[in-house]
Design a protein around this motif. Structure first.
Motif, PDB file in Angstrom:
ATOM      1  N   LEU A  86      86.861 -88.405-130.066  1.00  0.00           N
ATOM      2  CA  LEU A  86      87.131 -87.152-129.343  1.00  0.00           C
ATOM      3  C   LEU A  86      87.573 -86.052-130.295  1.00  0.00           C
ATOM      4  N   VAL A  87      88.491 -86.353-131.192  1.00  0.00           N
ATOM      5  CA  VAL A  87      89.012 -85.345-132.121  1.00  0.00           C
ATOM      6  C   VAL A  87      87.908 -84.854-133.061  1.00  0.00           C
ATOM      7  N   LEU A  88      87.156 -85.786-133.628  1.00  0.00           N
ATOM      8  CA  LEU A  88      86.090 -85.396-134.556  1.00  0.00           C
ATOM      9  C   LEU A  88      85.000 -84.582-133.855  1.00  0.00           C
ATOM     10  N   GLY A  89      84.695 -84.953-132.628  1.00  0.00           N
ATOM     11  CA  GLY A  89      83.613 -84.270-131.917  1.00  0.00           C
ATOM     12  C   GLY A  89      84.030 -83.035-131.145  1.00  0.00           C
ATOM     13  N   LEU A  90      85.338 -82.724-131.119  1.00  0.00           N
ATOM     14  CA  LEU A  90      85.841 -81.654-130.258  1.00  0.00           C
ATOM     15  C   LEU A  90      85.156 -80.300-130.440  1.00  0.00           C
ATOM     16  N   PRO A  91      84.984 -79.792-131.670  1.00  0.00           N
ATOM     17  CA  PRO A  91      84.322 -78.481-131.807  1.00  0.00           C
ATOM     18  C   PRO A  91      82.914 -78.457-131.222  1.00  0.00           C
ATOM     19  N   PHE A  92      82.230 -79.574-131.322  1.00  0.00           N
ATOM     20  CA  PHE A  92      80.849 -79.661-130.838  1.00  0.00           C
ATOM     21  C   PHE A  92      80.809 -79.910-129.337  1.00  0.00           C
ATOM     22  N   LEU A  93      81.800 -80.606-128.832  1.00  0.00           N
ATOM     23  CA  LEU A  93      81.903 -80.822-127.392  1.00  0.00           C
ATOM     24  C   LEU A  93      82.232 -79.518-126.671  1.00  0.00           C
ATOM     25  N   ILE A  94      83.045 -78.695-127.306  1.00  0.00           N
ATOM     26  CA  ILE A  94      83.387 -77.396-126.720  1.00  0.00           C
ATOM     27  C   ILE A  94      82.161 -76.483-126.704  1.00  0.00           C
ATOM     28  N   ALA A  95      81.390 -76.507-127.777  1.00  0.00           N
ATOM     29  CA  ALA A  95      80.216 -75.621-127.897  1.00  0.00           C
ATOM     30  C   ALA A  95      79.107 -76.017-126.931  1.00  0.00           C
ATOM     31  N   ASN A  96      78.792 -77.322-126.887  1.00  0.00           N
ATOM     32  CA  ASN A  96      77.719 -77.794-126.008  1.00  0.00           C
ATOM     33  C   ASN A  96      77.887 -79.307-125.833  1.00  0.00           C
ATOM     34  N   PRO A  97      78.687 -79.721-124.847  1.00  0.00           N
ATOM     35  CA  PRO A  97      79.004 -81.147-124.697  1.00  0.00           C
ATOM     36  C   PRO A  97      77.792 -82.027-124.447  1.00  0.00           C
ATOM     37  N   VAL A  98      76.851 -81.556-123.639  1.00  0.00           N
ATOM     38  CA  VAL A  98      75.657 -82.351-123.328  1.00  0.00           C
ATOM     39  C   VAL A  98      74.826 -82.571-124.593  1.00  0.00           C
ATOM     40  N   ALA A  99      74.643 -81.503-125.364  1.00  0.00           N
ATOM     41  CA  ALA A  99      73.847 -81.600-126.591  1.00  0.00           C
ATOM     42  C   ALA A  99      74.472 -82.582-127.571  1.00  0.00           C
ATOM     43  N   TYR A 100      75.799 -82.528-127.704  1.00  0.00           N
ATOM     44  CA  TYR A 100      76.471 -83.424-128.655  1.00  0.00           C
ATOM     45  C   TYR A 100      76.329 -84.881-128.238  1.00  0.00           C
ATOM     46  N   ILE A 101      76.588 -85.168-126.977  1.00  0.00           N
ATOM     47  CA  ILE A 101      76.529 -86.554-126.494  1.00  0.00           C
ATOM     48  C   ILE A 101      75.101 -87.100-126.570  1.00  0.00           C
ATOM     49  N   VAL A 102      74.137 -86.273-126.187  1.00  0.00           N
ATOM     50  CA  VAL A 102      72.735 -86.715-126.179  1.00  0.00           C
ATOM     51  C   VAL A 102      72.200 -86.902-127.596  1.00  0.00           C
ATOM     52  N   LYS A 103      72.495 -85.969-128.480  1.00  0.00           N
ATOM     53  CA  LYS A 103      71.913 -85.992-129.823  1.00  0.00           C
ATOM     54  C   LYS A 103      72.651 -86.934-130.788  1.00  0.00           C
ATOM     55  N   SER A 104      73.970 -86.933-130.746  1.00  0.00           N
ATOM     56  CA  SER A 104      74.711 -87.711-131.739  1.00  0.00           C
ATOM     57  C   SER A 104      74.626 -89.211-131.487  1.00  0.00           C
ATOM     58  N   PHE A 105      74.429 -89.605-130.225  1.00  0.00           N
ATOM     59  CA  PHE A 105      74.272 -91.020-129.898  1.00  0.00           C
ATOM     60  C   PHE A 105      72.952 -91.214-129.141  1.00  0.00           C
ATOM     61  N   GLU A 106      71.869 -90.799-129.777  1.00  0.00           N
ATOM     62  CA  GLU A 106      70.553 -90.792-129.126  1.00  0.00           C
ATOM     63  C   GLU A 106      69.953 -92.197-129.129  1.00  0.00           C
ATOM     64  N   LEU A 107      70.214 -92.929-128.052  1.00  0.00           N
ATOM     65  CA  LEU A 107      69.745 -94.313-127.953  1.00  0.00           C
ATOM     66  C   LEU A 107      68.248 -94.404-127.692  1.00  0.00           C
ATOM     67  N   SER A 108      67.640 -93.343-127.175  1.00  0.00           N
ATOM     68  CA  SER A 108      66.210 -93.361-126.856  1.00  0.00           C
ATOM     69  C   SER A 108      65.346 -92.877-128.020  1.00  0.00           C
ATOM     70  N   ARG A 109      65.947 -92.702-129.177  1.00  0.00           N
ATOM     71  CA  ARG A 109      65.231 -92.194-130.345  1.00  0.00           C
ATOM     72  C   ARG A 109      64.031 -93.072-130.687  1.00  0.00           C
ATOM     73  N   GLN A 110      62.896 -92.445-130.954  1.00  0.00           N
ATOM     74  CA  GLN A 110      61.668 -93.170-131.280  1.00  0.00           C
ATOM     75  C   GLN A 110      61.493 -93.245-132.788  1.00  0.00           C
ATOM     76  N   PHE A 111      61.200 -94.437-133.296  1.00  0.00           N
ATOM     77  CA  PHE A 111      61.029 -94.637-134.736  1.00  0.00           C
ATOM     78  C   PHE A 111      59.557 -94.690-135.103  1.00  0.00           C
ATOM     79  N   PHE A 112      59.267 -94.410-136.380  1.00  0.00           N
ATOM     80  CA  PHE A 112      57.888 -94.389-136.856  1.00  0.00           C
ATOM     81  C   PHE A 112      57.441 -95.772-137.320  1.00  0.00           C
ATOM     82  N   TYR A 113      56.254 -96.165-136.900  1.00  0.00           N
ATOM     83  CA  TYR A 113      55.683 -97.471-137.241  1.00  0.00           C
ATOM     84  C   TYR A 113      55.486 -97.617-138.748  1.00  0.00           C
TER      85      TYR A 113
END
Length: 427
Positions: free
Chosen positions: A233-260
């Motif tokens: 929470l402390v480390l992510g606070l500036p980014f959570l304040i700016a755009n919480p959805v973007a931070y949560i979705v992008k920083s822990f992107e579990l659906s990320r597709q990798f290249f074969y």
């Protein structure tokens, strides 16, 4: 005084000339720090030689610098933080650490200096790893040769590629040192910092959750889990304040597709199957099932149920003989290893996720030493095959499953602890 001194010196010289002395240094786990110290000093020169003579290969460093440059210009919206390889997909800890690198390396332009920074990270990692092996005394010292000097790929990942994986693993090994010293507050803090650099560290999370439950119970674990959450929470606070959805979705992107094209472990299947969600779901299901099997039949006492684990008092959950430093490390390493075995892809830099733990897992079995060394060599060969082939991927899977089978056979922490206790009583 001179006579005593010269007599003592002669005794030391005689000891040095005996073969038994060198056998002890190579084979006795209690003597591990002697060889480890020599290897660590040798690694200083190896790293300098590699940096000065082997060409650096640009892969992600420029992209990292472009991504953190946005933060240096006070952009905290994760949707706006991008580099030449794409958007930023790592948590906030990565940004702070690489922002330091950004300024140390003259805004990312002095790659040569960055290589020496990563040489320091490599050497610091070795200290943390050597200490784990020394404290647990499970592996003979000569195996440390394979942990440092023998791997071309590991040196490449650290000082010729500058990936963020080594940074995350350094904090992870520091956390493990804290855990086996029973300093769980600092351990959880460092573990969470590691997760904030790259989320592959979450592969250790099932092991951490179990160790906390066995050690402190449900209520006693809450303060330690709170430390992990607070750091995020402390480390992510500036980014959570700016755009919480973007931070949560992008920083822990579990659906990320990798290249074969970069896969090390799945070259033996078609690209279509590699990208299939059915394969991903199958692998995730196998990951969960195998973790549960280890939980029920290798890590928990035979007389205890899951509900019993959750409701028992800490003193009942963990006897002083079952949660030794050695067993804690086995749980952590196995938890991570199972995730590696059933990973939907392994890229070349992912080798550092389990490289330093492989000898520990192999030496928990009673296999012949040459067979263990052969398995380590085959795994190294697979990770050094570029691009990967059907054969290299198949061999890697065979080695992975073989090690997993041996961990299953010899990884019951309660049986192992009983044997240790019996040997102690006999002595």
């Amino acid at each position: 005084m001179m006579k005593v001194s010269s007599s003592s010196l002669r005794k030391q010289m005689k000891r040095l000339l005996k073969m038994g002395f060198y056998k002890e240094i190579l084979l006795q786990p209690s003597k591990l720090l002697i060889l480890a110290s020599l290897l660590w000093v040798a690694e200083i020169f190896v790293n300098i030689i590699v940096i000065e003579n082997v060409p650096y290969t640009e892969i992600d460093w420029k992209a990292y610098m472009q991504q953190v440059e946005g933060v240096s210009n006070y952009t905290f919206d994760y949707m706006q933080l991008k580099g030449e390889t794409g958007p930023l997909v790592y948590p906030a800890g990565f940004i702070y650490i690489y922002l330091v690198f950004y300024y140390i390396t003259e805004f990312g332009t002095n790659v040569h200096r960055a290589q020496y920074l990563f040489a320091v990270i490599y050497l610091a990692t070795l200290i943390a790893v050597f200490r784990l092996y020394h404290k647990t005394q499970k592996v003979p010292p000569f195996v440390m040769i394979f942990i440092c000097c023998a791997s071309y790929r590991i040196h490449s990942i650290y000082i010729l590629r500058l990936f963020n994986d080594p940074v995350a693993m350094l904090f992870l090994y520091m956390a493990l040192n804290m855990f086996i010293d029973n300093r769980f507050g600092w351990g959880c803090f460092l573990y969470s910092v590691a997760v904030s650099v790259k989320m592959n560290i979450l592969l250790f999370a099932p092991g951490l959750a179990l160790v906390l439950l066995m050690k402190f119970g449900v209520l006693g674990s809450i303060p330690y889990l709170s430390i992990c959450a607070t750091v995020q929470l402390v480390l992510g606070l500036p980014f959570l304040i700016a755009n919480p959805v973007a931070y949560i979705v992008k920083s822990f992107e579990l659906s990320r597709q990798f290249f074969y094209q970069w896969t090390v472990n799945w070259r033996l299947i078609s690209e279509e199957l590699f990208l299939s969600r059915y394969l991903h779901i199958t692998l995730l299901s196998l990951h969960i099932v195998v973790l549960l099997l280890f939980l029920l039949y290798r890590w928990m006492k035979p007389t205890m149920t899951v509900m019993g684990l959750l409701t028992a008092t800490p003193s009942v959950k963990s006897s002083k003989h079952s949660l030794t430093a050695s067993n804690m490390l086995l749980i952590f390493f196995t938890s991570n290893y199972i995730g590696m075995v059933f990973s939907r892809t392994l890229h070349y830099q992912f080798y550092v996720w389990y490289f330093h733990s492989l000898p520990y897992l192999l030496w928990h079995s009673s296999d012949y030493t040459m067979l263990r060394i052969l398995v380590l060599g085959m795994i190294e060969l697979c990770w050094n095959t570029f691009p990967s082939t059907v054969v290299s991927s198949a061999v890697l899977h065979v080695c992975h499953l073989m090690i997993l089978h041996r961990i299953w056979q010899y990884g019951n922490i309660h049986v192992h602890s009983s044997r240790v206790l019996e040997r102690t009583k006999k002595q």
